[in-house]
Design a protein around this motif. Structure first.
Motif, short mmCIF file in Angstrom:
data_model
loop_
_atom_site.label_atom_id
_atom_site.label_comp_id
_atom_site.label_asym_id
_atom_site.label_seq_id
_atom_site.Cartn_x
_atom_site.Cartn_y
_atom_site.Cartn_z
N PRO A 38 0.35 -2.22 -11.21
CA PRO A 38 -0.87 -1.81 -11.93
C PRO A 38 -0.78 -2.27 -13.38
O PRO A 38 0.31 -2.52 -13.90
N ASP A 39 -1.92 -2.40 -14.03
CA ASP A 39 -1.93 -2.73 -15.45
C ASP A 39 -1.30 -1.59 -16.24
O ASP A 39 -1.30 -0.43 -15.80
N ALA A 40 -0.77 -1.93 -17.41
CA ALA A 40 -0.08 -0.90 -18.20
C ALA A 40 -0.33 -1.13 -19.69
O ALA A 40 -0.59 -2.25 -20.13
N LEU A 41 -0.23 -0.05 -20.45
CA LEU A 41 -0.29 -0.11 -21.90
C LEU A 41 1.02 0.44 -22.44
O LEU A 41 1.37 1.59 -22.19
N VAL A 42 1.77 -0.42 -23.13
CA VAL A 42 3.04 -0.01 -23.73
C VAL A 42 2.77 0.35 -25.19
O VAL A 42 2.37 -0.50 -25.98
N LYS A 43 2.98 1.61 -25.52
CA LYS A 43 2.70 2.09 -26.87
C LYS A 43 3.96 2.12 -27.73
O LYS A 43 5.07 2.21 -27.23
N ASN A 44 3.75 2.02 -29.05
CA ASN A 44 4.84 2.13 -30.04
C ASN A 44 5.94 1.10 -29.81
O ASN A 44 7.13 1.43 -29.74
N VAL A 45 5.55 -0.16 -29.68
CA VAL A 45 6.55 -1.21 -29.44
C VAL A 45 7.37 -1.51 -30.69
O VAL A 45 8.46 -2.07 -30.60
N ILE A 46 6.85 -1.17 -31.86
CA ILE A 46 7.58 -1.43 -33.12
C ILE A 46 7.94 -0.13 -33.81
O ILE A 46 9.09 0.12 -34.16
N PHE A 47 6.96 0.75 -34.00
CA PHE A 47 7.19 2.04 -34.64
C PHE A 47 7.09 3.16 -33.60
O PHE A 47 6.26 3.11 -32.71
N GLY A 48 7.91 4.19 -33.75
CA GLY A 48 7.82 5.36 -32.89
C GLY A 48 8.56 5.19 -31.57
O GLY A 48 9.25 4.19 -31.33
N SER A 84 6.39 4.28 -25.03
CA SER A 84 5.96 4.95 -23.81
C SER A 84 5.06 4.01 -23.03
O SER A 84 4.45 3.09 -23.59
N ILE A 85 4.99 4.24 -21.71
CA ILE A 85 4.20 3.38 -20.83
C ILE A 85 3.12 4.21 -20.15
O ILE A 85 3.41 5.25 -19.55
N ASN A 86 1.89 3.77 -20.25
CA ASN A 86 0.78 4.41 -19.55
C ASN A 86 0.19 3.42 -18.56
O ASN A 86 -0.29 2.34 -18.96
N TRP A 87 0.26 3.75 -17.26
CA TRP A 87 -0.40 2.92 -16.27
C TRP A 87 -1.91 3.14 -16.39
O TRP A 87 -2.36 4.26 -16.61
N THR A 88 -2.69 2.08 -16.23
CA THR A 88 -4.12 2.18 -16.51
C THR A 88 -4.96 1.49 -15.44
O THR A 88 -5.90 0.78 -15.75
N ASP A 89 -4.62 1.70 -14.17
CA ASP A 89 -5.27 0.85 -13.18
C ASP A 89 -5.31 1.51 -11.81
O ASP A 89 -4.70 2.55 -11.57
N SER A 90 -6.04 0.87 -10.89
CA SER A 90 -6.07 1.25 -9.48
C SER A 90 -5.64 0.03 -8.66
O SER A 90 -5.89 -1.11 -9.05
N VAL A 91 -5.00 0.30 -7.53
CA VAL A 91 -4.53 -0.77 -6.65
C VAL A 91 -5.00 -0.48 -5.23
O VAL A 91 -4.91 0.66 -4.76
N ASP A 92 -5.49 -1.52 -4.56
CA ASP A 92 -5.95 -1.39 -3.17
C ASP A 92 -4.95 -2.03 -2.22
O ASP A 92 -4.38 -3.09 -2.51
N ILE A 93 -4.74 -1.38 -1.08
CA ILE A 93 -3.86 -1.90 -0.03
C ILE A 93 -4.67 -1.93 1.26
O ILE A 93 -5.30 -0.93 1.62
N MET A 94 -4.63 -3.06 1.98
CA MET A 94 -5.44 -3.18 3.19
C MET A 94 -4.63 -3.77 4.33
O MET A 94 -3.76 -4.62 4.10
N CYS A 95 -4.93 -3.31 5.54
CA CYS A 95 -4.36 -3.90 6.75
C CYS A 95 -5.48 -4.08 7.75
O CYS A 95 -5.94 -3.11 8.37
N GLU A 96 -5.94 -5.29 7.91
CA GLU A 96 -7.04 -5.58 8.83
C GLU A 96 -6.62 -5.34 10.28
O GLU A 96 -7.42 -4.92 11.11
N ASP A 97 -5.35 -5.57 10.58
CA ASP A 97 -4.85 -5.43 11.96
C ASP A 97 -4.93 -3.99 12.47
O ASP A 97 -5.25 -3.76 13.62
N SER A 98 -4.61 -3.04 11.60
CA SER A 98 -4.63 -1.63 12.01
C SER A 98 -5.87 -0.89 11.52
O SER A 98 -6.01 0.32 11.76
N LYS A 99 -6.74 -1.60 10.81
CA LYS A 99 -7.98 -1.02 10.27
C LYS A 99 -7.70 0.13 9.29
O LYS A 99 -8.47 1.07 9.18
N THR A 100 -6.60 0.05 8.59
CA THR A 100 -6.26 1.07 7.61
C THR A 100 -6.34 0.50 6.20
O THR A 100 -6.15 -0.70 5.99
#
Length: 422
Positions: free
Chosen positions: A203-213, A216-232
């Motif tokens: 997922p996309d991420a925002l890394v905060k305080n890379v120089i000062f402080g 921390s890492i905040n994930w900022t996204d959604s991810v889709d997973i698909m299987c056409e064979d099992s229809k899930t």
């Protein structure tokens, strides 16, 4: 395949170099002053103080091999909904192991990384192997292709591109490129091949305080997973503090409606729970004696080794305390440009804390690549040592599971020079 005990990757290790403080004076101040807001960091040569002591190829291998054995349980699971849960569990195991404290090296064009892991077979009677082959297939944009093949016939393929943008005291990390996992599933007396597509490796991420402080890492996204064979299918939402939630669905071919069949939520650094919902078709159907016998038989088929007993339960998708990581092994590196060989001296100096020496060696390697690319048409090629570009699918495909030796390289002289720090 034999391991070379002298080879090691810091992508598999932890050290004080991960959280070493960054001084804003000297070369760092000069570098930051040249950056503009939103500038793409993968296109600039960064000071070693901002770098992890390993290549992007090493990072991909470590992340995807560490818990690859989790996928084996999917071969022995007859419920397609629970097979999807196993795929999600494996995906979470890859994400939770991410470390964005600093940036890995940009791999050189044609750089190759090979490694493997060994783990107990599902029945505990033998040893299985998963082999990773990764290669930097393009330079602009920087694209990494890799393949994992296991003893059980499971394959994982990915074309991945990372971009990182500068925002003063934070960096946004964006990943593009799907992960394809193919699993031969045992259903009754048949072997059915299922293909799962994860629309992005991380997922996309925002890394905060890379120089000062404090970083921390905040994930900022959604991810889709698909299987056409099992229809899930599944959609997973990532939030701050490593919190995740999502839903799993099954497409009902009779009603042509997608049914919500499970919900999940929790923290990928701790425990993620799952709640299965009864489908409308199964609510009124009592369990038959035949199905009861089938369940008992299935119980007897459960994994006999502890590494495979952390599969999702009826209520817990993933408990990180139960996960047992694999140890990565490295065969003798024979390709002209390898991650462990090319960056060996840069890595040594970063770990030792001598950033001036690391910057100098790194500059020599990058200058050599520029000369090589200017003197050849290497970037225009659509075939590399282990991957070939498919124009119809618009992606780089692994040539063969049997392709273990490097192909001849017309630029061997320049390549050897680039790996002169072996």
């Amino acid at each position: 395949m034999e391991a070379d005990p002298s080879l090691v990757s810091y992508a598999d290790q932890h050290g004080e170099w991960e959280t070493r403080e960054i001084s804003i004076f000297g070369v760092v101040k000069s570098f930051i002053s040249q950056l503009s807001i939103g500038q793409e960091l993968t296109k600039v040569s960064m000071p070693s103080i901002f770098l992890m002591p390993y290549s992007i190829l090493e990072l991909a291998a470590s992340r995807h091999l560490k818990y690859i054995h989790l996928l084996i349980s999917a071969q022995h699971e007859e419920d397609p909904l629970k097979r999807m849960a196993i795929i999600i569990q494996y995906f979470f195991s890859c994400v939770r192991d991410g470390n964005f404290q600093k940036k890995p090296y940009n791999a050189l064009l044609g750089e190759v990384h090979k490694c493997f892991v060994k783990y107990p077979s599902y029945d505990g009677q033998s040893t299985s192997t998963a082999q990773f082959i990764g290669e930097q297939v393009t330079h602009h944009p920087p694209l990494t292709a890799f393949n994992i093949t296991t003893t059980e016939g499971i394959t994982l393929d990915c074309n991945v591109q990372f971009s990182a943008k500068f925002h003063m005291n934070s960096v946004s990390v964006v990943t593009t490129g799907a992960v394809k996992i193919c699993i031969p599933v045992k259903v009754g007396n048949q072997i059915i091949k299922e293909t799962y597509i994860i629309d992005k490796g991380l997922p996309d991420a925002l890394v905060k305080n890379v120089i000062f402080g404090t970083r921390s890492i905040n994930w900022t996204d959604s991810v889709d997973i698909m299987c056409e064979d099992s229809k899930t299918s599944a959609t997973v939402h990532f939030d701050k503090n490593e919190y995740v939630k999502g839903e799993v669905s099954v497409y009902n071919t009779e009603s042509e409606v997608e049914e919500h069949r499970a919900s999940l939520k929790g923290y990928i650094s701790d425990v993620v729970n799952i709640d299965y919902l009864e489908s409308k078709s199964s609510e009124a159907a009592p369990a038959s004696s035949a199905s009861s016998k089938k369940e008992k038989k299935k119980e007897k088929k459960k994994a006999k080794h502890s590494k495979h007993t952390c599969s999702p339960s009826d209520t817990v998708l993933m408990d990180t305390k139960q996960l047992e990581p694999n140890s990565t092994l490295y065969p003798k590196q024979t390709d002209p440009i390898t991650s462990l060989g090319t960056w060996k001296e840069v890595t040594k100096q970063i770990v030792a804390g001598d950033m001036q020496a690391a910057d100098q060696i790194k500059k020599e390697i990058e200058d050599e690549q520029r000369k090589r690319l200017q003197a050849t048409k290497e970037e225009e090629k659509k075939e590399r040592a282990y991957f070939k570009y498919n124009d119809d699918k618009e992606l780089w495909e692994f040539k063969s599971t049997q392709t273990l030796a490097p192909v001849s390289n017309s630029t061997s002289t320049a390549s050897d020079a680039a790996s002169g720090s072996n």
